[in-house]
Design an enzyme around this catalytic site. Structure first.
Site, PDB file in Angstrom:
ATOM      1  N   LYS A   1      61.624 -79.647  31.239  1.00 29.79           N
ATOM      2  CA  LYS A   1      62.473 -79.032  32.148  1.00 29.79           C
ATOM      3  C   LYS A   1      63.839 -78.659  31.354  1.00 29.79           C
ATOM      4  CE  LYS A   1      59.882 -80.963  35.010  1.00 29.79           C
ATOM      5  NZ  LYS A   1      58.366 -80.953  34.141  1.00 29.79           N
TER       6      LYS A   1
ATOM      7  N   ASP B   1      62.159 -92.697  31.410  1.00 32.90           N
ATOM      8  CA  ASP B   1      61.794 -91.180  31.652  1.00 32.90           C
ATOM      9  C   ASP B   1      63.829 -90.660  31.792  1.00 32.90           C
ATOM     10  OD1 ASP B   1      62.272 -88.224  32.357  1.00 32.90           O
ATOM     11  OD2 ASP B   1      59.551 -89.093  33.191  1.00 32.90           O
TER      12      ASP B   1
ATOM     13  N   ARG C   1      49.388 -79.868  11.575  1.00 35.71           N
ATOM     14  CA  ARG C   1      48.994 -81.077  12.729  1.00 35.71           C
ATOM     15  C   ARG C   1      49.950 -82.421  13.146  1.00 35.71           C
ATOM     16  NH1 ARG C   1      45.309 -84.692  13.531  1.00 35.71           N
ATOM     17  NH2 ARG C   1      44.267 -83.735  12.013  1.00 35.71           N
TER      18      ARG C   1
ATOM     19  N   TYR D   1      56.811 -90.201  38.399  1.00 34.60           N
ATOM     20  CA  TYR D   1      56.886 -88.991  38.711  1.00 34.60           C
ATOM     21  C   TYR D   1      55.352 -88.780  38.737  1.00 34.60           C
ATOM     22  CZ  TYR D   1      54.488 -84.389  36.823  1.00 34.60           C
ATOM     23  OH  TYR D   1      54.199 -83.374  37.220  1.00 34.60           O
TER      24      TYR D   1
END
Length: 390
Positions: free
Chosen positions: A206, A181, A58, A110
């Site tokens: 993506k 981005d 983690r 987005y």
């Protein structure tokens, strides 16, 4: 003797951390929660950073994840990278780490990013300012020391571009951070850090993943800027799983090859659609008719695999075309080897008001095409037969 810098494909294919525990050319999947130590002092040395080692997955200390992050940093030419469970996890941790003094958003974003900024960040009392492309001269009014300027280029779904060198200059004049981005462009077509940006974000689901079989996110930046983001990732539990990390590492090795195909086929399709009588507009940065074409040529090494077309007849006509496509699959994502189509007013921007969509230049007749790597003649023929149904 000076070693010549290696190209992107060579660097990403030969992205290996160690061979000492196996003979595999790449680090195997360590589906391991924790790692054992010979004694307490060794454990403390790893925790305190005095010794390199693996501690707890983690926290990001896992061989499979670290090899992925080394590769992610390589392709964006960054000092360090972090991998996340999703693109939105990458965005949220970055904003929590660096954007609490205010976030200024420029251009189109987005829909998920807007939802996070409007519905969640506002609850923490963080000021979020939205500026359109024509308001770029107002940046100096809103940028303050410690604020974040956040943008996408190319943007979804209009594919509008922003001049990253100019934005970096004005951002740094105000002692703010430029966060970009880079999902649509990918590091193969555009490298914001080399243009002056401070932090780069990707939805790795993506193009970086490229096969529609994983969900992940990534952040690339300097070591100093990455450290506070890593703390948020750890405490929010946004760590990518080792098996997903291995899938993403696999995908990165073919990213240059895939993007070459995406670029070539998207450009050919955009050119073919320009003269179709049932299409009013084709939005693609690689077309000389595009208002951002000169900027695309100077800032990008390729124009990407996304093409937006506007169907004459509005929403119903566009819906009819989408429903009649055979090779293009109707889906909400992008960046895979298969071609996809989505109607922004019904998917990515469905929750945004009609007034806001108009302000962003998103029309009812738009179809966003994620051009895959199929034979381009088949893709063009597919759109033409669907257009014939209108």
């Amino acid at each position: 003797m000076t070693t010549q810098p290696k190209g992107t494909s060579t660097r990403i294919i030969h992205n290996r951390r160690s061979h000492k525990d196996c003979n595999s050319p790449f680090t195997p999947i360590y589906n391991t929660t924790n790692f054992i130590f010979d004694d307490t002092q060794e454990l403390l040395d790893v925790i305190d950073g005095k010794k390199e080692g693996y501690l707890y997955t983690r926290w990001g200390a896992n061989p499979t994840i670290l090899e992925l992050e080394q590769g992610l940093a390589t392709i964006e030419q960054a000092e360090r990278a972090l991998a996340f469970t999703a693109g939105m996890a990458a965005i949220s941790s970055t904003i929590f780490a660096h954007g609490t003094n205010g976030v200024v958003c420029l251009g189109d974003l987005y829909g998920g990013t807007q939802a996070f900024l409007n519905n969640h960040l506002a609850l923490l009392g963080v000021k979020v300012t939205y500026l359109r492309y024509e308001q770029i001269d107002e940046l100096s009014t809103h940028l303050k020391p410690g604020t974040v300027l956040y943008c996408e280029t190319p943007a979804n779904p209009t594919l509008r571009l922003l001049d990253l060198k100019a934005l970096a200059d004005i951002t740094h004049q105000h002692q703010a951070l430029l966060v970009v981005d880079n999902t649509f462009a990918t590091p193969i077509n555009q490298q914001p850090l080399t243009l002056g940006a401070d932090i780069v974000i990707h939805s790795a689901s993506k193009y970086l993943g490229g096969h529609s079989d994983l969900t992940a996110g990534a952040v690339m930046a300097s070591q100093a800027l990455i450290e506070p983001i890593a703390a948020w990732r750890k405490n929010l539990g946004q760590m990518i799983a080792p098996d997903t990390a291995a899938l993403l590492s696999r995908s990165l090795r073919t990213l240059p090859l895939r993007m070459k195909e995406h670029n070539n086929k998207a450009l050919a399709l955009a050119q073919a659609m320009q003269q179709h009588p049932k299409i009013s507009r084709v939005l693609y940065p690689g077309l000389p008719s595009n208002p951002d074409y000169k900027l695309a040529c100077s800032q990008m090494s390729g124009f990407g695999g996304m093409v937006t077309i506007e169907i004459k007849g509005g929403r119903q006509a566009a819906e009819t075309v989408a429903n009649n496509l055979k090779i293009f699959l109707l889906a909400t994502s992008l960046g895979g080897v298969e071609s996809l189509v989505s109607q922004p007013v019904a998917t990515s921007h469905h929750a945004i008001s009609a007034e806001e969509r108009t302000k962003q230049g998103i029309t009812d007749g738009m179809l966003r095409l994620s051009v895959g790597v199929e034979d381009v003649a088949d893709l063009i023929a597919d759109i033409e037969q669907a257009l014939a149904s209108v």
